[in-house]
Write a protein that holds these residues in place. Structure first.
Motif, mmCIF file in Angstrom:
data_model
loop_
_atom_site.group_PDB
_atom_site.id
_atom_site.type_symbol
_atom_site.label_atom_id
_atom_site.label_comp_id
_atom_site.label_asym_id
_atom_site.label_seq_id
_atom_site.Cartn_x
_atom_site.Cartn_y
_atom_site.Cartn_z
ATOM 1 N N ARG A 93 -2.660 4.764 5.263
ATOM 2 C CA ARG A 93 -1.841 3.545 5.158
ATOM 3 C C ARG A 93 -2.250 2.550 6.236
ATOM 4 N N ALA A 102 0.848 -1.191 0.000
ATOM 5 C CA ALA A 102 0.000 0.000 0.000
ATOM 6 C C ALA A 102 0.886 1.244 0.000
ATOM 7 N N VAL A 103 0.694 2.126 -0.984
ATOM 8 C CA VAL A 103 1.530 3.318 -1.129
ATOM 9 C C VAL A 103 0.650 4.555 -0.984
ATOM 10 N N ASP A 104 0.897 5.364 0.079
ATOM 11 C CA ASP A 104 0.108 6.576 0.319
ATOM 12 C C ASP A 104 0.900 7.484 1.258
ATOM 13 N N SER A 109 -1.833 2.110 -4.910
ATOM 14 C CA SER A 109 -1.115 3.385 -4.853
ATOM 15 C C SER A 109 -2.036 4.580 -4.965
ATOM 16 N N ASP A 110 -1.705 5.623 -4.170
ATOM 17 C CA ASP A 110 -2.342 6.922 -4.318
ATOM 18 C C ASP A 110 -1.780 7.585 -5.579
ATOM 19 N N GLU A 153 -3.801 -1.159 5.546
ATOM 20 C CA GLU A 153 -3.169 -2.356 6.118
ATOM 21 C C GLU A 153 -4.187 -3.183 6.899
ATOM 22 N N SER A 187 3.752 -1.370 3.452
ATOM 23 C CA SER A 187 3.347 0.004 3.164
ATOM 24 C C SER A 187 4.545 0.877 2.845
ATOM 25 N N ALA A 210 5.462 5.334 1.932
ATOM 26 C CA ALA A 210 4.924 6.695 1.996
ATOM 27 C C ALA A 210 4.960 7.408 0.657
#
Length: 454
Positions: free
Chosen positions: A16, A8-10, A53-54, A20, A32, A34
């Motif tokens: 995040r 997870a990319v945010d 991803s954001d 998760e 995760s 950032a």
């Protein structure tokens, strides 16, 4: 199966954390990051199955991350999850390679289903690539082992025509000599996909069904046509169609095939809408098309249309030097298939194989070795397991010159006559040539039709 790992990319820590949690509840193993830079670093260090991803992030945004992943990690699918959603950003993300697009706030179940669809899709893509790789490896010019000069020259010509997709190729060779293997090698050398190779045995389809089989039909075209049906030419679009045993195609259909090859279009039965012919056409036969033309059983104009680039595969009995190579090549495949060591072939067995005439060519050789490999418990394959002992004693002597053939006289004195001797010579010559009438006729320097009259 192992638990899929999802990255997870945010840039928002709370989101995040939320991702998760939802990923864990859905049965996934979460990681995760950032931003995009950190995500690429994690991808280098961990086995990741999918990325969420954001779009708007510092350092490296979602679109740049997608581009970087397509170059460095093309097998990992990516799903965009962002609050900055719009039709334009969704289209751009998909254009750059994202599998799907979700907007915040998302439904956890929708997220789980979208991830699962993406994982299933990419798993299927990987399997297809593996299958394609295996088939491409099996059906390549390099996989056709030979030391025979005539065979090498033929393969060189085949490799040249592989790039000419619109050129019709005619393959000549005895049954079992490897015509379909060569056709597939030409197909794959031309960057064809496994699913785009369609083989049609013209001798196995009833005459009244062949037109529909080749060109397809529309609903209501004839009694029993309750739905539209694609023909083999449609299924081979962007690929290759092999018309095997084309010498057995009925004359009525030969005229239609001629028009298709000339105009590069065809019509389904019951339709007036032309369909472009968008595939390579390869024909194959174990007969002499020129002789069929002379006998009035094959159209001369179609013969010239399909005989654009003829390739002849020599029978195995004319390339005995290839038998040891082929044996080792086939045994290597059988070792993997049967899980046996199969150290090789005994000297007596190899001598018998070199003297045997192999009327079934490479196909017979492969079947013979497979049977022997199953029967062999260890050590080199012995002669009895090959099952060719009796046949090899009747093999044609290697040094026998063309035309110098000995015959077994099985007629009583009172049965001797010109017709009886003629029949005897024709029959025994045909046996020596493994049932190949063209070869027997060439050996005796007579017309092939003599074998139909005897």
């Amino acid at each position: 199966m192992s638990t899929p790992t999802i990255l997870a990319v945010d840039d928002e820590a709370f989101f995040r954390f939320l991702l998760e949690r939802h990923l864990t509840e859905a049965g996934f193993s979460p990681l995760s990051a950032a931003d995009g830079v950190q995500a690429l670093s994690i991808l280098e260090q961990h086995q990741v199955d999918l990325v969420l991803s954001d779009l708007v992030m510092p350092e490296m945004d979602g679109l740049k991350l997608i581009e970087a992943m397509r170059k460095r990690h093309p097998g990992v699918p990516i799903i965009v999850v962002t609050a900055h959603g719009s039709v334009e950003s969704a289209v751009e993300a998909m254009r750059r390679g994202a599998y799907d697009y979700l907007e915040k706030p998302y439904n956890p179940e929708d997220l789980r289903m979208t991830i699962q669809r993406a994982l299933d899709y990419h798993h299927m893509v990987r399997e297809n690539e593996q299958i394609k790789g295996l088939l491409t490896e099996r059906f390549t010019f390099q996989s056709i082992v030979t030391e025979n000069p005539q065979m090498k020259q033929m393969l060189e010509l085949a490799s040249r025509v592989a790039a000419a997709r619109k050129t019709t190729v005619a393959l000549y060779g005895e049954s079992g000599s490897g015509k379909e293997v060569l056709a597939r090698a030409i197909h794959f050398a031309g960057k064809g996909l496994p699913a785009d190779f369609v083989a049609v045995n013209c001798a196995a389809i009833p005459e009244h069904l062949m037109e529909s089989e080749l060109f397809g039909h529309v609903r209501g075209a004839f009694t029993g046509a309750d739905r539209d049906r694609e023909g083999k030419f449609s299924l081979a679009r962007n690929g290759t169609i092999l018309l095997d045993e084309i010498g057995d195609m009925p004359l009525s259909l030969q005229a239609k095939l001629l028009r298709v090859l000339q105009e590069r279009v065809f019509e389904r039965i019951g339709s007036n809408s032309p369909v472009p012919l968008n595939c390579r056409v390869i024909v194959a036969t174990n007969k002499s098309l020129a002789e069929l033309v002379a006998a009035g059983r094959f159209r001369e104009d179609l013969y010239h249309r399909v005989n654009v680039f003829p390739l002849s595969i020599p029978p195995l009995c004319e390339r005995k030097e290839d038998i040891p190579l082929l044996c080792e090549h086939i045994l290597a495949q059988l070792r993997q298939h049967l899980g046996k060591q199969l150290p090789g072939i005994s000297p007596k067995a190899m001598e018998a194989m070199l003297n045997y005439r192999w009327p079934g060519n490479v196909r017979e050789l492969r079947n013979c070795l497979e049977r022997a490999a199953i029967l062999t418990d260890g050590g080199p394959i012995p002669l009895p397991h090959l099952g060719i002992g009796a046949a090899s004693s009747e093999a044609t002597p290697a040094a026998e010159a063309p035309g110098l053939v000995s015959y077994r006289l099985s007629l009583a004195p009172e049965e001797l006559s010109l017709d009886a001797l003629t029949t005897l010579i024709l029959t025994q010559t045909l046996e020596r040539c493994g049932g190949n009438k063209s070869k027997a006729a060439q050996l005796l320097k007579v017309n092939r039709k003599a074998f139909y009259r005897s």
